[in-house]
Scaffold this active site. Structure first.
Site, PDB file in Angstrom:
ATOM      1  N   GLY A  12     -26.769 -10.738   9.672  1.00  0.00           N
ATOM      2  CA  GLY A  12     -27.364 -11.722   9.786  1.00  0.00           C
ATOM      3  C   GLY A  12     -28.957 -11.902   9.355  1.00  0.00           C
ATOM      4  CG  ASN A  14     -29.331 -13.331   3.321  1.00  0.00           C
ATOM      5  OD1 ASN A  14     -30.297 -13.846   2.376  1.00  0.00           O
ATOM      6  ND2 ASN A  14     -28.846 -12.417   3.077  1.00  0.00           N
ATOM      7  CG  LEU A  87     -10.915 -19.072   1.411  1.00  0.00           C
ATOM      8  CD1 LEU A  87      -9.534 -19.385   0.914  1.00  0.00           C
ATOM      9  CD2 LEU A  87     -11.936 -19.407   0.372  1.00  0.00           C
ATOM     10  CG  ASN A 102     -21.306 -17.959  -0.496  1.00  0.00           C
ATOM     11  OD1 ASN A 102     -21.695 -17.369   0.796  1.00  0.00           O
ATOM     12  ND2 ASN A 102     -20.560 -17.278  -1.101  1.00  0.00           N
ATOM     13  CG  HIS A 104     -21.062 -13.201  -4.649  1.00  0.00           C
ATOM     14  ND1 HIS A 104     -20.307 -12.945  -3.799  1.00  0.00           N
ATOM     15  CD2 HIS A 104     -20.995 -12.419  -5.743  1.00  0.00           C
ATOM     16  CE1 HIS A 104     -19.580 -11.826  -4.366  1.00  0.00           C
ATOM     17  NE2 HIS A 104     -19.974 -11.575  -5.613  1.00  0.00           N
TER      18      HIS A 104
HETATM   19  C1  GRF Z   1     -25.618 -10.796   1.597  1.00  0.00           C
HETATM   20  O1  GRF Z   1     -25.643  -9.861   0.805  1.00  0.00           O
HETATM   21  C2  GRF Z   1     -24.988 -12.054   1.127  1.00  0.00           C
HETATM   22  O2  GRF Z   1     -25.270 -12.164  -0.274  1.00  0.00           O
HETATM   23  C3  GRF Z   1     -23.528 -11.603   1.407  1.00  0.00           C
HETATM   24  O3  GRF Z   1     -23.295 -11.552   2.528  1.00  0.00           O
HETATM   25  C4  GRF Z   1     -24.543 -10.487   2.872  1.00  0.00           C
HETATM   26  C5  GRF Z   1     -25.051 -10.875   4.261  1.00  0.00           C
HETATM   27  O4  GRF Z   1     -26.019  -9.932   4.749  1.00  0.00           O
HETATM   28  N1  GRF Z   1     -22.820 -13.341   1.172  1.00  0.00           N
HETATM   29  P1  GRF Z   1     -26.934 -10.312   5.877  1.00  0.00           P
HETATM   30  O5  GRF Z   1     -25.737 -10.501   6.947  1.00  0.00           O
HETATM   31  O6  GRF Z   1     -27.590 -11.626   5.816  1.00  0.00           O
HETATM   32  O7  GRF Z   1     -27.875  -9.054   6.061  1.00  0.00           O
END
Ligand code: GRF
Length: 200
Positions: A12, A14, A87, A102, A104
């Site tokens: 988490g 992000n 999903l 989302n 990626h």
């Molecule tokens: C990120 O690299 C994002 O692109 C992918 O999952 C990862 C999550 O990382 N979908 P974090 O849990 O936010 O560190």
């Protein structure tokens, strides 16, 4: 002020970055964090930042409509996936059409799809000898990593890169651009591709 929900299954970082970004803005706020994984570290981060969170299992999500009920209860306007691996079910897709995004950690349409997450993505990029990678922010539909692309930003893949060093460079792009892109979508502003600049 729009209410944002973040779905995350993992650590988490992000999610935390997005929560902090919107705590300083008047366009939106993160009103709820949701996870399928009761042990996910994102739940600790949410608690520390005083954001309510809920966990759910497959039945709640796919059969009982409990997650959609929670989204309605919290008056969620916009859904952000940040490291969420399941999903999204039809009922939520229908109710939040065009309002689920989302991120990626690669340049879709390459290196995406079922099973392509976390370290696996970066390993595949390095093994293929790619010279660049990056991030893709896209709308969510019923297929993994498939919805329309909203924004991409690129970074180099350097000689000697490991999964960890590349992941770190890609994460920097995520932190820098994901909150801003979400905000533009929330406020109906155009998302442009100025993020094409390279992050060294
Ligand atoms: C990120 O690299 C994002 O692109 C992918 O999952 C990862 C999550 O990382 N979908 P974090 O849990 O936010 O560190």
């Amino acid at each position: 002020m729009k209410n944002i929900a973040i779905f995350a299954s993992g650590t988490g970082t992000n999610a935390e970055n997005i929560i902090k970004y919107f705590s300083r803005r008047e366009t939106g706020r993160v009103a709820l964090v949701l996870s399928n994984n009761p042990d996910a570290y994102v739940l600790v981060r949410a608690a520390r930042l005083n954001i309510p969170s809920i966990t759910f299992n497959r039945k709640d999500f796919y059969e009982k409509g409990r997650v959609l009920n929670a989204l309605r209860l919290y008056k969620i306007d916009f859904i952000v996936l940040a490291g969420f691996l399941w999903l999204i079910p039809e009922d939520i897709l229908r109710s939040y059409q065009g309002r689920i995004v989302n991120i990626h950690p690669a340049l879709l349409p390459s290196y995406g799809g079922k099973g392509m997450y976390g370290e696996r993505v970066h390993r595949a990029v390095i093994e293929a000898g790619e010279k660049e990678s990056g991030i893709t922010i896209h709308y969510v539909d019923g297929i993994y990593d498939h919805g329309d692309i909203i924004f991409q930003a690129r970074c180099s893949v350097l000689p000697g890169d490991t999964v960890d060093t590349l992941a770190e460079r890609v994460h920097e792009l995520e932190y820098r651009y994901y909150p801003e892109v979400i905000e533009k979508l929330l406020t109906g502003n155009e998302v442009n591709q100025s993020g094409q600049e390279e992050l060294k």
